[in-house]
Scaffold this motif. Sequence first.
Motif, PDB file in Angstrom:
ATOM      1  N   TYR A  44      12.619   2.766  17.191  1.00 28.74           N
ATOM      2  CA  TYR A  44      11.307   3.302  16.825  1.00 28.74           C
ATOM      3  C   TYR A  44      11.392   3.840  15.412  1.00 28.74           C
ATOM      4  CZ  TYR A  44       9.795   3.266  21.723  1.00 28.74           C
ATOM      5  OH  TYR A  44       9.432   2.895  22.991  1.00 28.74           O
ATOM      6  N   SER A  45      10.284   3.754  14.664  1.00 23.67           N
ATOM      7  CA  SER A  45      10.289   4.317  13.312  1.00 23.67           C
ATOM      8  C   SER A  45       8.960   4.987  12.992  1.00 23.67           C
ATOM      9  CB  SER A  45      10.570   3.229  12.273  1.00 23.67           C
ATOM     10  OG  SER A  45       9.444   2.380  12.157  1.00 23.67           O
ATOM     11  N   LEU A  46       9.038   5.910  12.046  1.00 17.83           N
ATOM     12  CA  LEU A  46       7.869   6.573  11.483  1.00 17.83           C
ATOM     13  C   LEU A  46       8.023   6.530   9.975  1.00 17.83           C
ATOM     14  CD1 LEU A  46       5.283   8.301  12.044  1.00 17.83           C
ATOM     15  CD2 LEU A  46       6.748  10.302  11.779  1.00 17.83           C
ATOM     16  N   LEU A  47       7.025   5.991   9.292  1.00 17.81           N
ATOM     17  CA  LEU A  47       7.044   5.916   7.829  1.00 17.81           C
ATOM     18  C   LEU A  47       6.384   7.159   7.241  1.00 17.81           C
ATOM     19  CD1 LEU A  47       6.011   2.179   7.363  1.00 17.81           C
ATOM     20  CD2 LEU A  47       8.318   3.159   7.533  1.00 17.81           C
ATOM     21  N   LYS A  48       6.771   7.478   6.014  1.00 16.11           N
ATOM     22  CA  LYS A  48       6.232   8.678   5.362  1.00 16.11           C
ATOM     23  C   LYS A  48       4.708   8.648   5.316  1.00 16.11           C
ATOM     24  CE  LYS A  48       6.270  11.527   1.260  1.00 16.11           C
ATOM     25  NZ  LYS A  48       6.856  11.787  -0.063  1.00 16.11           N
ATOM     26  N   ASP A  49       4.115   7.528   4.923  1.00 17.14           N
ATOM     27  CA  ASP A  49       2.652   7.485   4.822  1.00 17.14           C
ATOM     28  C   ASP A  49       1.986   7.611   6.196  1.00 17.14           C
ATOM     29  OD1 ASP A  49       3.599   4.901   5.414  1.00 17.14           O
ATOM     30  OD2 ASP A  49       1.879   3.937   4.488  1.00 17.14           O
ATOM     31  N   GLU A  50       2.644   7.153   7.259  1.00 16.25           N
ATOM     32  CA  GLU A  50       2.104   7.334   8.610  1.00 16.25           C
ATOM     33  C   GLU A  50       2.125   8.811   8.999  1.00 16.25           C
ATOM     34  OE1 GLU A  50       3.535   3.002  10.355  1.00 16.25           O
ATOM     35  OE2 GLU A  50       4.821   4.766  10.637  1.00 16.25           O
ATOM     36  N   LEU A  71      14.625  15.244   1.426  1.00 17.04           N
ATOM     37  CA  LEU A  71      15.648  14.204   1.326  1.00 17.04           C
ATOM     38  C   LEU A  71      15.112  12.884   0.778  1.00 17.04           C
ATOM     39  CD1 LEU A  71      17.504  14.975   4.680  1.00 17.04           C
ATOM     40  CD2 LEU A  71      18.155  15.658   2.353  1.00 17.04           C
ATOM     41  N   LYS A  72      13.799  12.785   0.602  1.00 22.07           N
ATOM     42  CA  LYS A  72      13.137  11.656  -0.066  1.00 22.07           C
ATOM     43  C   LYS A  72      13.281  10.310   0.644  1.00 22.07           C
ATOM     44  CE  LYS A  72      11.938  14.294  -3.564  1.00 22.07           C
ATOM     45  NZ  LYS A  72      10.713  15.026  -3.417  1.00 22.07           N
ATOM     46  N   ALA A  73      13.507  10.322   1.961  1.00 22.59           N
ATOM     47  CA  ALA A  73      13.541   9.063   2.707  1.00 22.59           C
ATOM     48  C   ALA A  73      12.112   8.553   2.870  1.00 22.59           C
ATOM     49  CB  ALA A  73      14.185   9.269   4.082  1.00 22.59           C
ATOM     50  N   VAL A  74      11.961   7.270   3.135  1.00 20.59           N
ATOM     51  CA  VAL A  74      10.628   6.703   3.356  1.00 20.59           C
ATOM     52  C   VAL A  74      10.387   6.385   4.830  1.00 20.59           C
ATOM     53  CG1 VAL A  74      10.417   5.761   1.031  1.00 20.59           C
ATOM     54  CG2 VAL A  74      11.371   4.338   2.857  1.00 20.59           C
ATOM     55  N   ARG A  75      11.459   6.500   5.646  1.00 20.50           N
ATOM     56  CA  ARG A  75      11.304   6.239   7.073  1.00 20.50           C
ATOM     57  C   ARG A  75      12.278   7.086   7.880  1.00 20.50           C
ATOM     58  NH1 ARG A  75      11.913   0.926   9.296  1.00 20.50           N
ATOM     59  NH2 ARG A  75      13.137   1.809  10.971  1.00 20.50           N
ATOM     60  N   ASP A 123      18.171   8.799  10.608  1.00 16.02           N
ATOM     61  CA  ASP A 123      18.031   8.726  12.062  1.00 16.02           C
ATOM     62  C   ASP A 123      17.784  10.113  12.642  1.00 16.02           C
ATOM     63  OD1 ASP A 123      18.573   6.029  11.866  1.00 16.02           O
ATOM     64  OD2 ASP A 123      20.521   6.136  12.846  1.00 16.02           O
ATOM     65  N   LEU A 124      16.908  10.182  13.647  1.00 19.50           N
ATOM     66  CA  LEU A 124      16.644  11.415  14.377  1.00 19.50           C
ATOM     67  C   LEU A 124      17.272  11.317  15.755  1.00 19.50           C
ATOM     68  CD1 LEU A 124      14.355  11.520  12.207  1.00 19.50           C
ATOM     69  CD2 LEU A 124      12.946  12.569  13.944  1.00 19.50           C
ATOM     70  N   ASN A 125      17.954  12.378  16.175  1.00 23.81           N
ATOM     71  CA  ASN A 125      18.525  12.510  17.511  1.00 23.81           C
ATOM     72  C   ASN A 125      17.945  13.793  18.086  1.00 23.81           C
ATOM     73  OD1 ASN A 125      21.002  10.455  17.269  1.00 23.81           O
ATOM     74  ND2 ASN A 125      20.813  11.599  15.375  1.00 23.81           N
ATOM     75  N   ILE A 126      17.190  13.698  19.161  1.00 22.69           N
ATOM     76  CA  ILE A 126      16.463  14.849  19.705  1.00 22.69           C
ATOM     77  C   ILE A 126      17.073  15.262  21.034  1.00 22.69           C
ATOM     78  CG2 ILE A 126      14.215  15.722  20.431  1.00 22.69           C
ATOM     79  CD1 ILE A 126      12.995  13.363  18.751  1.00 22.69           C
ATOM     80  N   ALA A 127      17.465  16.534  21.139  1.00 16.45           N
ATOM     81  CA  ALA A 127      17.979  17.089  22.392  1.00 16.45           C
ATOM     82  C   ALA A 127      17.184  18.354  22.699  1.00 16.45           C
ATOM     83  CB  ALA A 127      19.459  17.429  22.269  1.00 16.45           C
ATOM     84  N   ASN A 187      23.023   9.559   9.824  1.00 15.35           N
ATOM     85  CA  ASN A 187      23.014   8.217   9.233  1.00 15.35           C
ATOM     86  C   ASN A 187      22.092   8.137   8.019  1.00 15.35           C
ATOM     87  OD1 ASN A 187      24.832   7.283  11.156  1.00 15.35           O
ATOM     88  ND2 ASN A 187      23.188   6.756  12.574  1.00 15.35           N
ATOM     89  N   PHE A 188      22.315   9.018   7.073  1.00 15.27           N
ATOM     90  CA  PHE A 188      21.498   9.099   5.874  1.00 15.27           C
ATOM     91  C   PHE A 188      21.701   7.879   4.991  1.00 15.27           C
ATOM     92  CE2 PHE A 188      22.244  13.323   7.344  1.00 15.27           C
ATOM     93  CZ  PHE A 188      21.168  14.104   6.951  1.00 15.27           C
ATOM     94  N   THR A 189      20.611   7.231   4.608  1.00 13.36           N
ATOM     95  CA  THR A 189      20.637   6.237   3.540  1.00 13.36           C
ATOM     96  C   THR A 189      19.546   6.645   2.552  1.00 13.36           C
ATOM     97  OG1 THR A 189      19.002   4.693   4.473  1.00 13.36           O
ATOM     98  CG2 THR A 189      21.304   4.424   5.187  1.00 13.36           C
TER      99      THR A 189
END
Length: 158
Positions: A143-149, A99-103, A69-73, A62-64
Amino acid sequence: MERMGREVCANNAMKYVGNHNEYEAEKWARSRLGLKQAPSVFKALSTVNLNNEFTCVVLLTNFTKRNIDLNIAGDRGWATPKLTVDLFNGVFDTVFNKLKAVRATALIAESNIISQKFVTHLGFQKEGEMRKAYDNDEDMFIYSLLKDEYMSHDWCRS
């Protein structure tokens, strides 16, 4: 299935292999995640054991421009501290630097307490809830994780 201890993990000599063999990694993860079909666009980063069998795969979907989005198995016992740091530094380097995403976003079923604790340990913050999001009417947590975090996290290697 009996939970494996750290000594078993260390003896299996698992290693991070990044996006090697992505299509096979995606199939492996999809079967464990219960996904009905392959995502049209994805990246897969993984760990393997001595037999080159997948032990954990993180599917990026789900790239924007701003979010992935992360899917962990993962199999039980894959997550040694060093392997977790190696894998998720690779994942977040891909998400935030390549990929330069911010979250990064993780969507987790309400009943999946282990995954909720795991992403919280990685630094993700719970943002909200999608009511009756699953076919069985179970709620989904966002849940989210931001780049600066990530960049300020103790285990960040970027």
